[in-house]
Structures are given as structure tokens and as C-alpha cells.
Design a protein around this motif. Structure first.
Motif, PDB file in Angstrom:
ATOM      1  N   ALA A   1      27.774  48.015  20.867  1.00 40.16           N
ATOM      2  CA  ALA A   1      28.553  48.342  19.667  1.00 40.16           C
ATOM      3  C   ALA A   1      30.034  48.073  19.854  1.00 40.16           C
ATOM      4  CB  ALA A   1      28.345  49.801  19.283  1.00 40.16           C
ATOM      5  N   LYS A   2      30.541  48.117  21.087  1.00 39.87           N
ATOM      6  CA  LYS A   2      31.958  47.871  21.365  1.00 39.87           C
ATOM      7  C   LYS A   2      32.061  47.028  22.631  1.00 39.87           C
ATOM      8  CE  LYS A   2      33.822  52.123  19.304  1.00 39.87           C
ATOM      9  NZ  LYS A   2      34.616  53.353  19.556  1.00 39.87           N
ATOM     10  N   PRO A   3      33.163  46.268  22.783  1.00 40.69           N
ATOM     11  CA  PRO A   3      33.333  45.479  24.008  1.00 40.69           C
ATOM     12  C   PRO A   3      33.405  46.387  25.230  1.00 40.69           C
ATOM     13  CG  PRO A   3      34.859  44.766  22.297  1.00 40.69           C
ATOM     14  CD  PRO A   3      34.250  46.033  21.808  1.00 40.69           C
ATOM     15  N   LEU A   4      32.950  45.831  26.354  1.00 39.15           N
ATOM     16  CA  LEU A   4      32.932  46.581  27.606  1.00 39.15           C
ATOM     17  C   LEU A   4      33.953  46.007  28.575  1.00 39.15           C
ATOM     18  CD1 LEU A   4      29.069  46.953  28.131  1.00 39.15           C
ATOM     19  CD2 LEU A   4      30.649  48.586  27.083  1.00 39.15           C
ATOM     20  N   ASP A   5      34.437  46.831  29.449  1.00 37.35           N
ATOM     21  CA  ASP A   5      35.371  46.404  30.491  1.00 37.35           C
ATOM     22  C   ASP A   5      34.885  47.011  31.809  1.00 37.35           C
ATOM     23  OD1 ASP A   5      37.436  45.507  32.022  1.00 37.35           O
ATOM     24  OD2 ASP A   5      38.986  46.745  31.085  1.00 37.35           O
ATOM     25  N   ARG A   6      34.447  46.125  32.707  1.00 41.87           N
ATOM     26  CA  ARG A   6      33.935  46.634  33.979  1.00 41.87           C
ATOM     27  C   ARG A   6      35.012  47.325  34.786  1.00 41.87           C
ATOM     28  NH1 ARG A   6      33.755  46.123  39.196  1.00 41.87           N
ATOM     29  NH2 ARG A   6      35.591  44.807  39.017  1.00 41.87           N
ATOM     30  N   GLU A   7      36.242  46.855  34.660  1.00 38.81           N
ATOM     31  CA  GLU A   7      37.320  47.460  35.434  1.00 38.81           C
ATOM     32  C   GLU A   7      37.649  48.872  34.942  1.00 38.81           C
ATOM     33  OE1 GLU A   7      36.812  43.644  36.408  1.00 38.81           O
ATOM     34  OE2 GLU A   7      37.455  44.173  34.374  1.00 38.81           O
ATOM     35  N   THR A   8      37.235  49.216  33.738  1.00 37.94           N
ATOM     36  CA  THR A   8      37.433  50.582  33.229  1.00 37.94           C
ATOM     37  C   THR A   8      36.237  51.471  33.559  1.00 37.94           C
ATOM     38  OG1 THR A   8      38.790  49.738  31.429  1.00 37.94           O
ATOM     39  CG2 THR A   8      37.899  51.953  31.172  1.00 37.94           C
ATOM     40  N   ASP A   9      35.038  51.024  33.226  1.00 33.33           N
ATOM     41  CA  ASP A   9      33.806  51.764  33.534  1.00 33.33           C
ATOM     42  C   ASP A   9      32.763  50.767  34.005  1.00 33.33           C
ATOM     43  OD1 ASP A   9      34.460  54.481  32.858  1.00 33.33           O
ATOM     44  OD2 ASP A   9      34.522  53.836  30.762  1.00 33.33           O
ATOM     45  N   MET A  10      32.307  50.950  35.219  1.00 34.05           N
ATOM     46  CA  MET A  10      31.297  50.054  35.765  1.00 34.05           C
ATOM     47  C   MET A  10      29.896  50.477  35.341  1.00 34.05           C
ATOM     48  SD  MET A  10      30.568  49.082  39.765  1.00 34.05           S
ATOM     49  CE  MET A  10      32.276  48.626  39.988  1.00 34.05           C
ATOM     50  N   TRP A  11      29.687  51.778  35.146  1.00 38.09           N
ATOM     51  CA  TRP A  11      28.374  52.304  34.770  1.00 38.09           C
ATOM     52  C   TRP A  11      28.497  53.136  33.498  1.00 38.09           C
ATOM     53  CZ3 TRP A  11      23.751  51.139  36.959  1.00 38.09           C
ATOM     54  CH2 TRP A  11      23.767  50.541  38.232  1.00 38.09           C
TER      55      TRP A  11
ATOM     56  N   ILE B   1      32.881  39.662  35.312  1.00 40.69           N
ATOM     57  CA  ILE B   1      33.287  38.270  35.099  1.00 40.69           C
ATOM     58  C   ILE B   1      34.731  38.161  35.561  1.00 40.69           C
ATOM     59  CG2 ILE B   1      31.728  37.941  33.153  1.00 40.69           C
ATOM     60  CD1 ILE B   1      34.204  38.155  31.317  1.00 40.69           C
ATOM     61  N   ASN B   2      35.161  36.951  35.840  1.00 39.59           N
ATOM     62  CA  ASN B   2      36.508  36.750  36.343  1.00 39.59           C
ATOM     63  C   ASN B   2      37.493  36.756  35.183  1.00 39.59           C
ATOM     64  OD1 ASN B   2      38.471  36.316  38.286  1.00 39.59           O
ATOM     65  ND2 ASN B   2      38.293  34.086  38.199  1.00 39.59           N
ATOM     66  N   ASP B   3      37.958  37.937  34.809  1.00 44.28           N
ATOM     67  CA  ASP B   3      38.881  38.073  33.697  1.00 44.28           C
ATOM     68  C   ASP B   3      40.174  38.750  34.088  1.00 44.28           C
ATOM     69  OD1 ASP B   3      37.739  40.484  34.210  1.00 44.28           O
ATOM     70  OD2 ASP B   3      37.480  41.060  32.108  1.00 44.28           O
ATOM     71  N   ASN B   4      40.437  38.877  35.386  1.00 42.50           N
ATOM     72  CA  ASN B   4      41.674  39.493  35.858  1.00 42.50           C
ATOM     73  C   ASN B   4      42.300  38.591  36.913  1.00 42.50           C
ATOM     74  OD1 ASN B   4      41.845  42.465  34.740  1.00 42.50           O
ATOM     75  ND2 ASN B   4      39.703  42.082  35.287  1.00 42.50           N
TER      76      ASN B   4
ATOM     77  N   PRO C   1      38.956  29.893  37.592  1.00 37.17           N
ATOM     78  CA  PRO C   1      39.934  30.591  38.428  1.00 37.17           C
ATOM     79  C   PRO C   1      41.053  31.201  37.577  1.00 37.17           C
ATOM     80  CG  PRO C   1      39.852  28.236  38.943  1.00 37.17           C
ATOM     81  CD  PRO C   1      38.904  28.461  37.824  1.00 37.17           C
ATOM     82  N   MET C   2      41.574  32.317  38.074  1.00 39.10           N
ATOM     83  CA  MET C   2      42.681  33.011  37.425  1.00 39.10           C
ATOM     84  C   MET C   2      43.845  33.061  38.400  1.00 39.10           C
ATOM     85  SD  MET C   2      41.515  33.987  34.394  1.00 39.10           S
ATOM     86  CE  MET C   2      42.605  35.311  33.921  1.00 39.10           C
ATOM     87  N   SER C   3      45.062  32.935  37.844  1.00 44.06           N
ATOM     88  CA  SER C   3      46.249  32.939  38.693  1.00 44.06           C
ATOM     89  C   SER C   3      47.358  33.726  38.024  1.00 44.06           C
ATOM     90  CB  SER C   3      46.707  31.518  38.999  1.00 44.06           C
ATOM     91  OG  SER C   3      47.107  30.862  37.800  1.00 44.06           O
ATOM     92  N   SER C   4      48.322  34.124  38.848  1.00 42.37           N
ATOM     93  CA  SER C   4      49.493  34.844  38.347  1.00 42.37           C
ATOM     94  C   SER C   4      50.673  34.532  39.251  1.00 42.37           C
ATOM     95  CB  SER C   4      49.239  36.351  38.309  1.00 42.37           C
ATOM     96  OG  SER C   4      49.077  36.840  39.621  1.00 42.37           O
TER      97      SER C   4
END
Length: 800
Positions: free
Chosen positions: A452-462, A490-493, A586-589
Motif C-alpha cells: 500500500a505504501k513504498p518501503l525503505d529497507r534502511e528504515t525498517d528491514m522487517w 537495492i542499491n539506492d544509497n 553503482p552509486m557515488s557521492s
């Protein structure tokens, strides 16, 4: 015994005693104690037998001075005259001599009396052998005229002759005893004992014989030992438990005329395990609902046992019909019932009836009985159908979803069924207490869970949610299942520095010196692990001052290229570094490292990193200089404050003379409230009529407007008439539109009470001012001290 028989027996004894006493003088008796006592008659000379040879003497036996034997007297004699016990006689008692017999010792003169002339001894009282069996007395012959003893005193004994006057008694009765049931004939039960107070060594008065009066044919008693024994075979406690036995003890050897006594013996048969347990029914039937919880009671059986105590206790077991191990039976220690309980859940749709065979076994068994007693019964159990809640296919579901999954994507499916034969449709719901943010939805018909809403593994893994399933026809039947949803990474950070680094560089450093080690972190969690690539930004790829070196552990080292770093030239450098991960894509900063140029010691220890420190004298740092300046400024502030406070000290407005009468005189024309009367006006106005710029604010109100001095109002010189000034001010106050609708006049109609000075009114003063002494005003305290000084001055001063 009958009274007549007793009297005949006493007469017989008296006759025998008289005959014996009559014969005593002709019998030589040995004195008590076994010592021979001889007494010669006064003036007697040993005789010599005629015809004996010369030199031979004829010996003759000397006569005894006393002749008596041991005397006896019957107990319990109750004749009208004293009973004759015996007679004392001496050889001195011949005709013509005036002698007298004297008796002393136990009972002499009270129980026993002697005839002084004849020596006859009589018993004056009724005697009891059980109280005292014998008496020791002393007899002596004295001269009746001079009371001089004619012979030494001698002792003799009077024994009280026993008669059968005490019945047997059971001192320890009544008795209680026990014996096991089914004991054999002749088994001893107990022994009773009777006592008789009569003389056991004289006759048969104390010889006892025992017999049983009541208790036959169950028990018997040994006549001599008084041992009670079993007399009947097969005495069963379950038939009769207690018996009352009456035992009699009779003296005189049990012959007629003897006395007797009785006692009771309560005999209890103790239990033995001679009865088997017996079920009250051979067939038990129980109806058990299929939703009965595990461990709950499904029914009870009972096997009765006629025994008691430990002999009646039994254990219960299922010996047939429970191959699946669904039931168990345990024993209730209090009621001795067999409790049938569930070990596994029942299912009406699988099996509707069970038949069990249970056995009750005694815990204890008697030796030689061939083992414990047992009994069996049949238990038939009918399973009753119940409306059961839905059953999930799994107690717990594990689902996975990518954190970039789109909205309404199906994550997984849960399924449940109605175990009842009706097979009602199932509806599915999410317990929103476990999904407060409503991140998931479920299809009520098929149990498909969607996003129902987008998920963010870095906020809640389970995410753990609870899904409920309910029957369409009965929503009260609900089942629950836990659904654990794992958010896949997924590699989003982009990676970034592990911390905010700040490097320090020494001016006197060498080229190729490592000034900082830098590492990175990434919020993502790739399966193959992290690998970071570090590089300088393209604009500074050929940086003339610094370069980077890969440490092959996801970290780099910052290295200097030359040794010409100076704080005067450039104090701080900024080095941008690009960090790239190995994700797909790949992600970079870009992260900037701050490098400060510092002054260091010869050992490379950083001492100062500021440009100002470079121009300070050697040995004095910037911090020390700031501390010194702060101290100096603080001292200056203290001095300025001290001088300011000294210059702004409070002083009188105009008149500095402390003896100014205009400031101190207070007129008391009424009995007002003391010092509160002076609050209606400001006395300072009398001292400075000009006021402050010609305007004096009211003290009895707080005006809303700040009034300026009115035009045309001029203050006179210091010598202005006070009365005129007051009238002007009064007119202004009366016409002031901002003044409240009341004045400051205060009326004190009540003087109060409790004042130690009493009333100050002049109305109560009986004398004139000239006769009044006001010295007592000084004693009222500091408030009246000035008033006392004014009224205490002399007459000339008052005129002045």
C-alpha cells in the motif's frame, strides 16, 4: 461378704486366740530378735544335784522374767467392747507383791491399753491393716509404790491380721486396644491388670482370677494372666469395627464369697487390604466436544474400595483402546477418582467415537495375597461436533519484497480453511494494530497481500503483521496467523565518509607524509558485501598538494606531495573526494576533507593551527592572551561600578538639616490609624514646593496618563505660603478628570484593642497638659520615641 459370715469368722478367730493365750505361760518362747534372755528371780541360788561327784555342779535353767509371744489382732473388728489382744505375765507376779505393768510405743494409750494389774492388752479402736500392718510396743514391770523398774523393758509386736475387705481394682482402666481384622484364633489383643489391697501372703484375699463377662464369643481372657485373645475366626472390620469387652477380676481365688471388680476394654479391628477396588459401573459414557482444550477434564470414573486409608487407594490406567495416545487418566488424591484428560486435540471430522478400557489397581497389597487387587471398566467417548475457527495452512508466513516494489504489488498469499463439515467461506483481514502505518492491504476473499505504501529497507528491514481469518456465517470464529515480511535491499544509497574528518598538516612535514586515513559507509547491504572506490574530482585529479593511496580495505590514505606548506600562505585546504560503491547501478557521492596547516614540534606534535598564533611572541599563545585581556576588562568593570555606586548614594532632596521641624512634626487631631494617616500626602512636597519640574504625581492612585505641568502654574520661591500651596493643589485634585471617584480620607471609627498604651484620645485625659507627664511615651518603643521627646520638653520650650 455378708455381715453374718463376717461376724462368725471373727468369733472363730477370737476363740482360737483365747486358747492360744491360755497356753502361753506353760510355753517357753524366745524373745523377739533371736537373742536369749534369762532373768533370775530375786534371791534364787543355783541348785546342786545330789549324788554328783565332788567338783561337779548341778546346772539348772534360769526362768524368764517375761513370757509372751507375737500377738495378733483382727482388722475391722467392730464389737461393742474392746477386743483382747493378749496378756503379759512375769514370774515376779506372785501373790503379795505390789507390781504394775506399763505399756509404751506405737499406739500405746490411744489404740492399745493395758491392765496395770493383770497385764491384759486390749485394742481400743477399729484397726485397718491396709493403713498400718503392725505396731511395735514396749512393756515393763515397775513397783506400784515407788514406780521403780523391776526388770528392763522389752519390745514386742502386735500384727494386724488381714481379712478380705478390699475388692480388686483396675487402676489403669478403662482400656483401648486394637487388633488387625481377620486375625487367627488365640491372637493376643491386650493385657489388663487389677490390684488388691489385701495381704498377698496371707490366705487367698489377694489371689485374683479373671473372667470375661461381656464380649463373647469374639474374645476370651486368660484367668491368671488377664491376656485378652481372639476367640472367633474371620472377624471382618467391614462387618463390625469396634467391640466392647467387660473383664472381671475376683479375689479368694475365684471362690464363692470373694470380692470382685470389673473394667471395660474397647477393641478396634484395624484394616487390612482384603477388599479389591470395584467400579461403580461397568460401562461409562462421556460426550466430549471436539474443541476441548488440551489437559482439560473429559470425564471421571470411580472405583470404590471397602478398605480405608492407604488400603483403599488405587491408581488408574488405560490398558486398551488408546493407540493414538489422545487420552490419559490420572488419580485425584482427594476423591480417589480417575480423571480422564485430553493429551491431543480431537477432530470430529476424523474420528467421532473412542472406546477405552481402564483399570483400577490398589497401591498396597497384603503379603501372601498374590499381588494387588484390580478391577476394570469400559469407557465409551463420543466426540461432539463444534463450530471450529478457520485453520491457516501455516502458523507463520515468511514473505519477501524489494524496497523499490511498486504500489499494489502482490507480496504473497495466506490461505485458511473451515475444518467443519459445512466448509464455510473464509474472509481475511489485517490486524491494524500490527500495521499502524497501513503499509499493506489484503484481499478479503483470496488472502493476497499487496503493498500500500513504498518501503525503505534502511528504515525498517522487517514488518510483522497479523492476519485474521473468519467464517462468513460466524465472524466470532477467528484465527490468527503471523506474516513476517522481509524488505530486500537495492542499491539506492550512495556511500559517504564514515565521519566528518578534519586532517592536520605540519608546516615542517616531509613529502609523502600520511596525514589522514579515510573510510566510507553505505546504508545499503549488498549480499556480496561492500567495496568502495575512491578518487579525486576531475578538476583536482592532478592536485599539486595532495594525493590518495588505496589501502585495499575500503579505506584510503591522504598523502602530501611537498613540504612547502605555510600558514602565512594558506591556512586551510579543501580536498573533494569521490566515493563509489559496487552496486548495480553503482552509486557515488562527493565528500570534502578539510586539511589545516598547523605548527608542530620537532617530534611532529601539533601545537597551533591559527594564523594569529604565528605573530604572537614566542611562548605566549592566543588563549593565554585572551585570558589576560579578559581579566583586565573585568577589573575595569568592577572599578567603574564601584565609583558609580558611590556617586549615586541617596541624599535628602533639599533640606539636609536633620532637625528640620517641618519634616518631623505630625499633628494628631483625631484617633486615626497611626502612621497610615500620613500616606494621604507627601511630606516632601512641603520641603520642595516646586516638585519635579513643577509637577508632583499622586501617590494614592496610579494614573493611566502621564500628565505634563499645566500651563500658567508657577511655583513660588521657597518662602511660599504653605496654606496657599495646599489650597491650589486641593483644587487641582478636585478637578482632575483622571482621579478615581473617591478621595484618600480614611475614617477610623474603631480604635481596636490589645494596645498596651490604651487610648490616645484627649477626651479621656482628666488633667491639663501642664499636669500631664509624657515620659512614659519613651517606653512604648521607637515609634513613640520622637513623640515623647516633643512632649517632654519644658514649659519655656513649648512657648518657643
Amino acid at each position: 461378704m455378708p455381715k453374718r459370715s463376717k461376724e462368725m469368722l471373727v468369733d472363730l478367730w477370737m476363740s482360737l486366740l483365747l486358747v492360744w493365750i491360755t497356753c502361753v505361760p506353760s510355753i517357753s518362747a524366745t524373745p523377739i530378735g533371736g537373742q536369749s534372755r534369762t532373768a533370775q528371780t530375786e534371791g534364787s541360788v543355783p541348785a546342786v544335784a545330789s549324788g554328783l561327784g565332788e567338783g561337779q555342779r548341778l546346772l539348772s535353767r534360769a526362768k524368764r522374767g517375761w513370757v509372751w509371744n507375737q500377738m495378733f489382732v483382727l482388722e475391722e473388728f467392730s464389737g461393742r467392747d474392746p477386743i483382747l489382744v493378749g496378756r503379759l505375765h512375769t514370774d515376779l507376779d506372785v501373790g503379795g507383791k505390789n507390781i504394775k505393768y506399763v505399756l509404751a510405743g506405737e499406739g500405746a494409750g490411744t489404740i492399745f491399753a493395758i491392765n496395770e494389774l493383770t497385764g491384759d492388752i486390749h485394742a481400743m479402736k477399729r484397726l485397718d491393716r491396709e493403713e498400718k500392718a503392725e505396731y511395735t510396743l514396749t512393756a515393763q514391770v515397775i513397783n506400784a509404790d515407788t514406780d521403780e523398774p523391776l526388770e528392763p523393758p522389752s519390745e514386742f509386736i502386735i500384727k494386724v491380721q488381714d481379712i478380705n475387705d478390699n475388692p480388686p481394682q483396675f487402676i489403669e482402666g478403662p482400656y483401648r486396644a486394637s487388633v488387625p481384622e481377620m486375625s487367627g484364633v488365640g491372637t493376643p489383643v491386650t493385657r489388663v491388670t487389677a490390684t488388691d489391697a489385701d495381704d498377698p501372703v496371707y490366705g487367698n484375699s489377694a489371689k485374683l482370677i479373671y473372667s470375661i463377662l461381656d464380649g463373647q464369643p469374639y474374645f476370651s481372657v486368660d484367668p491368671n494372666s488377664a491376656t485378652i485373645k481372639i476367640a472367633l475366626h474371620g472377624m471382618d472390620r467391614e462387618m463390625r469395627e469396634e467391640y466392647l469387652v467387660v473383664i472381671q477380676a475376683k479375689d479368694m481365688g475365684g471362690h464363692m464369697g470373694g470380692l470382685s471388680g470389673t473394667t471395660t476394654v474397647t477393641i478396634t479391628l484395624t484394616d487390612i487390604n482384603d477388599n479389591p477396588p470395584k467400579f461403580t459401573k461397568s460401562l461409562y459414557e462421556f460426550g466430549i466436544p471436539e474443541d476441548l482444550p488440551i489437559g482439560k477434564t473429559g470425564g471421571k470414573v470411580k472405583a470404590d474400595d471397602r478398605d480405608i486409608g492407604e488400603n483403599a487407594k488405587s491408581t488408574y490406567n488405560i490398558i486398551e483402546g488408546d493407540d493414538l495416545g489422545i487420552f490419559e487418566i490420572v488419580t485425584d488424591a482427594q476423591t480417589q477418582e480417575g480423571i480422564l484428560r485430553l493429551k491431543k486435540p480431537l477432530d470430529y471430522e476424523s474420528k467421532k467415537a473412542y472406546t477405552l478400557k481402564v483399570e483400577a489397581t490398589n497401591i498396597r497389597s497384603e503379603p501372601g495375597s498374590g499381588g494387588p487387587f484390580k478391577d476394570t471398566a469400559t469407557v465409551k467417548i463420543v466426540v461432539e461436533d463444534a463450530d471450529e475457527p478457520p485453520v491457516f495452512s501455516k502458523p507463520m508466513y515468511l514473505l519477501e519484497v524489494s524496497e523499490n516494489a511498486p504500489i499494489n504489488k502482490v507480496i504473497g498469499t495466506v490461505t485458511a480453511r473451515d475444518p467443519d463439515s459445512s466448509g464455510s467461506p473464509i474472509r481475511y483481514f489485517i490486524d491494524r494494530h500490527t500495521d499502524l502505518e497501513r503499509q499493506f492491504n489484503i484481499n478479503v476473499d483470496d488472502g493476497k497481500i499487496t503493498l500500500a505504501k513504498p518501503l525503505d529497507r534502511e528504515t525498517d528491514m522487517w514488518h510483522n503483521i497479523t492476519v485474521t481469518a473468519a467464517e462468513v456465517g460466524n465472524y466470532s470464529q477467528i484465527s490468527r496467523a503471523i506474516v513476517a515480511i522481509r524488505v530486500m535491499d537495492i542499491n539506492d544509497n550512495a556511500p559517504e565518509f564514515a565521519t566528518e574528518y578534519e586532517a592536520f598538516l605540519c608546516e615542517n612535514g616531509k613529502p609523502g607524509q600520511v596525514i589522514q586515513t579515510v573510510s566510507a559507509i553505505d546504508k545499503d547491504d549488498p549480499i556480496q558485501g561492500h567495496y568502495f572506490d575512491y578518487s579525486l574530482v576531475p578538476e583536482m585529479f592532478n592536485n599539486p598538494n595532495f594525493t590518495i593511496k588505496n589501502n585495499q580495505d575500503n579505506s584510503i590514505s591522504i598523502v602530501t606531495k611537498h613540504d612547502s606548506f605555510r600558514r602565512q600562505k594558506q591556512e586551510m585546504y579543501f580536498l573533494p573526494i569521490i566515493v563509489t560503491d559496487n552496486g548495480n547501478p553503482p552509486m557515488s557521492s562527493t565528500n570534502t576533507l578539510t586539511i589545516r596547516v598547523c605548527g608542530c614540534s620537532r617530534d611532529g606534535i601539533v601545537q597551533s593551527c591559527n594564523v594569529e598564533a604565528y605573530v604572537l611572541p614566542i611562548g605566549l599563545s592566543m588563549g593565554a592572551l585572551i585570558a589576560i585581556l579578559a581579566c583586565i576588562i573585568l577589573l575595569l568593570v568592577i572599578v567603574v561600578l564601584f565609583v558609580t555606586l558611590r556617586r549615586h548614594k541617596n541624599e535628602p532632596l533639599i533640606i539636609k538639616d536633620d532637625e528640620d521641624v517641618r519634616e518631623n512634626i505630625i499633628r494628631y487631631d483625631d484617633e486615626g490609624g497611626g502612621e497610615e494617616d500620613t500616606e494621604a500626602f507627601d511630606i516632601a512636597t512641603l520641603q520642595n514646593p516646586d516638585g519635579i519640574n513643577g509637577y508632583l504625581p499622586r501617590k494614592d492612585i496610579k494614573p493611566d496618563l502621564q500628565f505634563m505641568p499645566r500651563a500658567g502654574q508657577h511655583s513660588g520661591p521657597n518662602g511660599v505660603d504653605v496654606d496657599e500651596f495646599i489650597n491650589v493643589r486641593l483644587h487641582e485634585a478636585d478637578n482632575d478628570p483622571t482621579a478615581p471617584p473617591y478621595d484618600s480620607i480614611q475614617i477610623y471609627g474603631y480604635e481596636g484593642r490589645g494596645s498596651i498604651a490604651g487610648s490616645l484620645s484627649s477626651l479621656e485625659t482628666a488633667s491639663s497638659d501642664s499636669d500631664q507627664n509624657y515620659d512614659y511615651l519613651r517606653e512604648w518603643g521607637p515609634r513613640f520615641r520622637r513623640l515623647g521627646e516633643l512632649y517632654s520638653v519644658g514649659e519655656s520650650d513649648r512657648e518657643t
